[in-house]
Design a protein around this motif. Structure first.
Motif, PDB file in Angstrom:
ATOM      1  N   SER A  37       0.847  -1.198   0.000  1.00  8.40           N
ATOM      2  CA  SER A  37       0.000   0.000   0.000  1.00  8.40           C
ATOM      3  C   SER A  37       0.881   1.247   0.000  1.00  8.40           C
ATOM      4  CB  SER A  37      -0.990  -0.025   1.158  1.00  8.40           C
ATOM      5  OG  SER A  37      -0.312  -0.004   2.366  1.00  8.40           O
ATOM      6  N   ALA A  38       0.258   2.414   0.146  1.00 11.58           N
ATOM      7  CA  ALA A  38       1.021   3.664   0.084  1.00 11.58           C
ATOM      8  C   ALA A  38       1.947   3.759   1.299  1.00 11.58           C
ATOM      9  CB  ALA A  38       0.057   4.836   0.050  1.00 11.58           C
ATOM     10  N   THR A  43      -1.550   8.262   2.092  1.00 15.34           N
ATOM     11  CA  THR A  43      -2.949   8.294   1.638  1.00 15.34           C
ATOM     12  C   THR A  43      -3.707   9.445   2.296  1.00 15.34           C
ATOM     13  OG1 THR A  43      -2.847   5.924   1.286  1.00 15.34           O
ATOM     14  CG2 THR A  43      -5.034   6.900   1.343  1.00 15.34           C
ATOM     15  N   GLU A 121      -0.162   4.405  -3.933  1.00 17.10           N
ATOM     16  CA  GLU A 121       0.242   3.021  -4.209  1.00 17.10           C
ATOM     17  C   GLU A 121       1.117   2.943  -5.458  1.00 17.10           C
ATOM     18  OE1 GLU A 121      -2.431   3.697  -2.587  1.00 17.10           O
ATOM     19  OE2 GLU A 121      -2.385   2.215  -0.982  1.00 17.10           O
ATOM     20  N   PHE A 189      -5.264  -1.893  -2.970  1.00 11.61           N
ATOM     21  CA  PHE A 189      -6.230  -0.784  -2.872  1.00 11.61           C
ATOM     22  C   PHE A 189      -6.787  -0.296  -4.200  1.00 11.61           C
ATOM     23  CE2 PHE A 189      -6.334   4.075  -1.977  1.00 11.61           C
ATOM     24  CZ  PHE A 189      -7.554   4.063  -1.317  1.00 11.61           C
ATOM     25  N   ARG A 203     -10.868   2.649   1.910  1.00 17.47           N
ATOM     26  CA  ARG A 203      -9.673   2.861   2.734  1.00 17.47           C
ATOM     27  C   ARG A 203      -9.217   1.551   3.369  1.00 17.47           C
ATOM     28  NH1 ARG A 203      -7.358   7.737   4.416  1.00 17.47           N
ATOM     29  NH2 ARG A 203      -5.711   6.268   4.908  1.00 17.47           N
ATOM     30  N   GLU A 204      -7.962   1.397   3.474  1.00 16.67           N
ATOM     31  CA  GLU A 204      -7.326   0.192   4.025  1.00 16.67           C
ATOM     32  C   GLU A 204      -7.567  -1.048   3.160  1.00 16.67           C
ATOM     33  OE1 GLU A 204      -5.283   0.805   6.373  1.00 16.67           O
ATOM     34  OE2 GLU A 204      -6.021   2.825   6.720  1.00 16.67           O
ATOM     35  N   GLY A 205      -7.904  -0.812   1.898  1.00 12.09           N
ATOM     36  CA  GLY A 205      -8.315  -1.927   1.044  1.00 12.09           C
ATOM     37  C   GLY A 205      -7.196  -2.820   0.518  1.00 12.09           C
ATOM     38  N   SER A 206      -5.953  -2.546   0.877  1.00 13.27           N
ATOM     39  CA  SER A 206      -4.870  -3.389   0.350  1.00 13.27           C
ATOM     40  C   SER A 206      -4.947  -4.834   0.854  1.00 13.27           C
ATOM     41  CB  SER A 206      -3.502  -2.829   0.734  1.00 13.27           C
ATOM     42  OG  SER A 206      -3.329  -1.567   0.182  1.00 13.27           O
TER      43      SER A 206
HETATM   44  N1  ASP Z   1      -3.244   3.230   1.244  1.00  8.90           N
HETATM   45  C1  ASP Z   1      -4.637   2.930   1.420  1.00  8.90           C
HETATM   46  C2  ASP Z   1      -5.115   3.507   2.745  1.00  8.90           C
HETATM   47  O1  ASP Z   1      -4.302   3.974   3.524  1.00  8.90           O
HETATM   48  C3  ASP Z   1      -4.925   1.479   1.349  1.00  8.90           C
HETATM   49  C4  ASP Z   1      -4.311   0.644   2.447  1.00  8.90           C
HETATM   50  O2  ASP Z   1      -3.494   1.118   3.214  1.00  8.90           O
HETATM   51  O3  ASP Z   1      -4.688  -0.529   2.563  1.00  8.90           O
HETATM   52  O4  ASP Z   1      -6.278   3.481   2.999  1.00  8.90           O
END
Ligand code: ASP
Ligand code: MG
Length: 424
Positions: A37-38, A43, A121, A189, A203-206
């Motif tokens: 992810s980023a 993000t 990303e 993501f 969000r947090e989709g990785s």
């Molecule tokens: N970079 C994205 C976020 O912070 C996806 C991830 O971290 O999973 O939401």
């Protein structure tokens, strides 16, 4: 083949990227897909940039863009020293982001969001893939927009599983054919529509990306590398005595994730459960520690688990004419929640009212209330917290509540959920 996922905290500096490199090297006997992810909190910075762009705040755009550029160029400098050739790709992506910012915002906020925020990303994977190759860890970078096909609900795009499977098998499967020690790197993501517009998965989709790839490739297992030792029964920030859950079944993990245990993205587990692919949650700080293993269906865990979901709204919906809450009302109410994309976490009806605890998203929420107001009177409390305790007993409830007022409560044999006011 196995799938690894590394999140922002594990790749926020040269030192942490080197750590990831060492972890990957120690698994060199397997074909690996590394989902990234980023970096760090990029993000969040991109979200601010996106907002400034939409509001045409020139100074703020400059400020946020400069921060993002500085951050990545600094890391590139640390990783590659003066080897300019290796920094070119990063420079090129930053230029693309700049071009994107020069475009007028469209009417569709969520579409614009995905076009801008996805750069986190794109940048991280480019840098890391280049760095690994530079250090002799051969890998191939795949653009996830050619792997993960989605429909066009921007910011929360739904996956087209058939197309995605075809693409992942063709491309990553192609790399792994006749080999057992290849490494594929790709973005978490993000995905793309059939028209090739960039989308994001939420969000947090990785984590979810890792599960999608594992599913389509019938992976041996998935490992999510975190800055915590694994899945804990509570957030150690608030519970110094939190304990590690060694092994828990998929269903329990889904419940924990859904109600806000922030360790795994809630959508991650279902695809893995469907194919019975084990999911490890391990610490990138102590990679040799066991961590948590999510697999199987047998509920062995009896340790109470505490999950807090903040920023909730508690809403009562009452028909204006004092008629009963009936099926037609439900279908109207649910239709509006779906339309405005507001997630209901808990609900209950009585004869003349329907009460809902939902995620609070300011703009969408106001629009929802305006619509509801035409048929119903609506009352609500903001700043609520949803507390979920699995495997609860009276003592655990007392410990958590600590005299806070409960506005709303629901209990089953294994789970209690309470909506409470903000802590002072
Ligand atoms: N970079 C994205 C976020 O912070 C996806 C991830 O971290 O999973 O939401
Ligand atoms: Mg992240």
């Amino acid at each position: 083949m196995r799938v690894f996922k590394f999140g922002g905290a594990s790749i926020s500096s040269k030192q942490s990227i080197d750590n990831v490199l060492h972890i990957i090297e120690s698994y060199a006997n397997d074909n690996l897909v590394v989902v990234i992810s980023a970096m760090g909190k990029i993000t969040n910075a991109l979200e601010l940039l996106m907002k400034a762009h939409h509001e045409d705040q020139i100074e703020e755009i400059k400020k946020q863009y400069t921060e993002i550029v500085k951050y990545h160029l600094n890391i590139a400098q640390e990783l590659f020293g003066d080897s300019d050739e290796h920094k070119m790709n990063t420079g090129y992506l930053l230029k693309q982001l700049d071009n994107q910012l020069k475009k007028e915002p469209t009417e569709n906020y969520d579409y614009d969001y995905d076009q801008i925020v996805s750069f986190g990303e794109l940048l991280s994977t480019q840098l890391i893939s280049d760095y690994f190759n530079y250090k002799g860890l051969q890998n191939q970078l795949f653009d996830a927009r050619f792997l993960i096909r989605t429909e066009d609900t921007y910011r929360e795009a739904r996956v087209d599983w058939e197309k995605t499977k075809e693409k992942v098998q063709q491309q990553i499967g192609g790399l792994f054919k006749d080999s057992n020690s290849k490494i594929a790197v790709t973005q978490g993501f993000i995905g793309a529509t059939a028209e090739h517009n960039t989308t994001t998965l939420g969000r947090e989709g990785s984590d979810y990306t890792a599960a999608i790839i594992a599913y389509t490739m019938d992976a041996k297992d998935v490992t999510i590398w975190k800055d915590v030792p694994g899945l804990l029964n509570a957030d150690p920030k608030y519970f110094p005595d939190a304990v590690l859950l060694d092994e828990i079944p998929y269903r329990e993990a889904i419940e924990l994730a859904f109600y806000g245990a922030s360790v795994i993205h809630p959508k991650t587990i279902k695809p893995l459960q469907n194919k019975q692919i084990p999911l490890y949650v391990k610490s990138f700080i102590n990679p040799s520690h066991e961590g948590s293993l999510i697999q199987g269906n047998l509920l062995q865990n009896t340790i109470p688990c505490y999950i807090f979901k903040r920023n909730q709204v508690l809403l009562s919906i009452i028909p204006k004419d004092f008629s009963f809450i009936e099926e037609e009302n439900f279908s109207l109410i649910f239709g509006l929640f779906a339309h405005f994309g507001i997630r209901i976490n808990l609900m209950q009806n009585s004869a003349i009212s329907f009460t809902v605890c939902a995620d609070y998203k300011p703009n969408r929420f106001q629009a929802l209330v305006d619509e509801l107001n035409t048929e119903f009177s609506v009352r609500y409390n903001l700043d609520m917290e949803l507390i979920t305790i699995r495997n609860y007993d009276d003592k655990t409830i007392d410990r958590i509540l600590n005299h806070r007022k409960v506005f709303f409560e629901q209990k089953s044999r294994s789970t209690i959920q309470m909506v409470v006011g903000k802590t002072q």
